[in-house]
Write an enzyme that holds these catalytic residues in place. Sequence first.
Site, PDB file in Angstrom:
ATOM      1  N   ARG A 168       0.970  -4.918   9.730  1.00  0.00           N
ATOM      2  CA  ARG A 168       2.060  -3.990   9.386  1.00  0.00           C
ATOM      3  C   ARG A 168       3.415  -4.558   9.800  1.00  0.00           C
ATOM      4  O   ARG A 168       4.424  -4.324   9.143  1.00  0.00           O
ATOM      5  CB  ARG A 168       1.832  -2.610  10.007  1.00  0.00           C
ATOM      6  N   GLU A 187       2.968  13.179   0.245  1.00  0.00           N
ATOM      7  CA  GLU A 187       2.517  11.922  -0.345  1.00  0.00           C
ATOM      8  C   GLU A 187       2.286  12.009  -1.844  1.00  0.00           C
ATOM      9  O   GLU A 187       2.462  11.025  -2.571  1.00  0.00           O
ATOM     10  CB  GLU A 187       1.219  11.462   0.348  1.00  0.00           C
ATOM     11  N   HIS A 194      -2.416   1.280   9.034  1.00  0.00           N
ATOM     12  CA  HIS A 194      -3.338   2.086   9.841  1.00  0.00           C
ATOM     13  C   HIS A 194      -4.665   2.317   9.131  1.00  0.00           C
ATOM     14  O   HIS A 194      -5.236   3.407   9.145  1.00  0.00           O
ATOM     15  CB  HIS A 194      -2.689   3.415  10.240  1.00  0.00           C
ATOM     16  N   SER A 215       6.251   3.598  11.894  1.00  0.00           N
ATOM     17  CA  SER A 215       4.883   3.114  12.104  1.00  0.00           C
ATOM     18  C   SER A 215       4.449   2.126  11.032  1.00  0.00           C
ATOM     19  O   SER A 215       3.753   1.150  11.312  1.00  0.00           O
ATOM     20  CB  SER A 215       3.906   4.297  12.115  1.00  0.00           C
ATOM     21  N   ASP A 256      -6.012   8.029  17.888  1.00  0.00           N
ATOM     22  CA  ASP A 256      -5.723   9.168  17.004  1.00  0.00           C
ATOM     23  C   ASP A 256      -7.008   9.767  16.418  1.00  0.00           C
ATOM     24  O   ASP A 256      -7.035  10.915  15.990  1.00  0.00           O
ATOM     25  CB  ASP A 256      -4.780   8.758  15.871  1.00  0.00           C
ATOM     26  N   PHE A 260      -3.754   8.846   4.062  1.00  0.00           N
ATOM     27  CA  PHE A 260      -2.913   9.765   3.286  1.00  0.00           C
ATOM     28  C   PHE A 260      -2.485   9.127   1.959  1.00  0.00           C
ATOM     29  O   PHE A 260      -2.457   9.792   0.919  1.00  0.00           O
ATOM     30  CB  PHE A 260      -1.689  10.184   4.104  1.00  0.00           C
TER      31      PHE A 260
END
Lengths: 317, 269
Positions: free
Chosen positions: A10, A58, A109, A37, A117, A83
């Site tokens: 990322r 989204e 992620h 993030s 998480d 998502f």
Amino acid sequence: MEEKKKIATRDAYGRALAELAATDKNLVVLDADLSKSTKTADFAAVAPERFFNAGIAEQNMIGVAAGLAACGKTPFVSSFAIFATGRAYEQIRNSVANPQLNVKIAATHAGITVGEDGSTHQSIEDISLMRTLPNMTVVVPADAIETTQAVKELAAFKGPAYLRLGRLATPQVNDENYQFKLGEAVLLRPGRDIAIFACGMMVAVALEAAELLAQENISATVVNVHTIKPLDNDSIIDNAGCCGAAISVEEHSIYGGLGSAIAEVLAENCSVPFARVGIEDKFGQSGSPDALLRVYGLTPTAVATRAKAVIAKKNSK
Amino acid sequence: MSLNVVADYAKEMRRKIISMLGLSGSGHPGGSLSATDILAELYFDGMRVDPSNPKWEDRDRLILSKGHAAPALYAALALKGYFPVEELDNLRKLGSRLQGHPDMKKLPGVDMSSGSLGQGLSAANGMALAGRLDDKDYYVYVIMGDGENQEGQVWEAAMFAAHYKLDHIIAFVDHNRLQIDGNITDVLSPEPLKDKWQSFGWNVQQIDGHNIEQIATAIAAAKQVKAQPSLIIADTIKGKGVSFMENQVSWHGNAPKAQQVEQALSELA
């Protein structure tokens, strides 16, 4: 294996976007309230006029990207993989993939290494969801170097694409001279006894597993299958055929992802003993990334053990 | 173009809608007939388009978010000259460019594929953003259904358009008050639509969606609004123009039989 600097894919993504901002004026970036993030904030910092925060929405974000692409823009849209591909799946199908619009879904992620998480945020189905869509290209880079090049290549490539990125800092498997070619798997280590096909951060794990196997005089091929669709069928058939045994390794469900894609090719072309290493039919959970990789059988030791079981099957034939 | 001429086009569109649905044997007459006058005013008066150059970068765009009203869009596009009128006979046939729901990859003049309800306004947001980035002055028109306002994505898109002040979006709600399972207020009420859209930051007008002059005036008024997207709630009659279809929910998704086609065409003569 030599300890190399660990970088999250990322991070490489954000830097690559920011770099491209200067040269690719058609590039626009959207995010769903996760830009710090997903690292699209790096792009927002240098090209704020071409960055749009869609908020925690989204489905609309994917549609906005489709409209931008229909007017000649190259939108990169980012969120967490769960998502981006799950919440907005039908929007991706009907507003992007079917009309073949030039939208790049770059999701971070992915996988269980999201860590603490927990399962709601750990996407283990995204490769499967995206792979099943006609017109969709699916890329899972193994490291930061490959990510940087994949971002640039996908920005230049016309058509819908999914880029799967991780949260965790991971080892580099490629060097600076590496040349990413969309759709061409990379033979990283030639061997004789078993072919290990891996993608994403599992490529580094596969290389370590090959080292462990070498200590037991087992010679393993390692192939980085960075493009899951279109799949490099020739590389799969050649390498699996040469070794007479194969496994796939992915930080994803064993249903529908890299393992399934390879199983399909092998079943139709070159039947060899084969096993899919990935997340079995279960959800993730909270824990440190390392602990989760251990629990879900995605460590070099676990991969080596699975490899030996498949080799045993080959030898018992 | 004079409003009488637009009304003539609307009547011809209705005739084409009935004929093509009769030939296809399936499709959605009710919502096509309710949206006809809006589409007629847009394609034969309001919109800046060039059928000889369907990909013209400066053109106004239209997204038929209620994609099941495709026959109305196809009738407008054919009469406008995007493709031969005879091709309307191929609606929903294998290999046809006239798919059951609009397909931008197949048919010239379709600016966005649609059919899955709730997605059109989002695409309009993207088109309007692109226009702003490129310093272009085109408008993006969207036609939604009133039942479609039950989709959550519509409200995500509504928020986005208002937040980014997309004043080159002019959206219509084809307010015919019926959806497949019945009256919208019985199925799941999206009302009060006007209050909802206003509270989402939109400029809202409510008009008679079968009055060409009111449609034209509302579009002109919407273009005067700055820094705010515009919504036009068009009060319409499902099945408008065909006596036995008007306000009948059973004509949402049923094609007329030969005798019904004949009767409808005689009413639309």
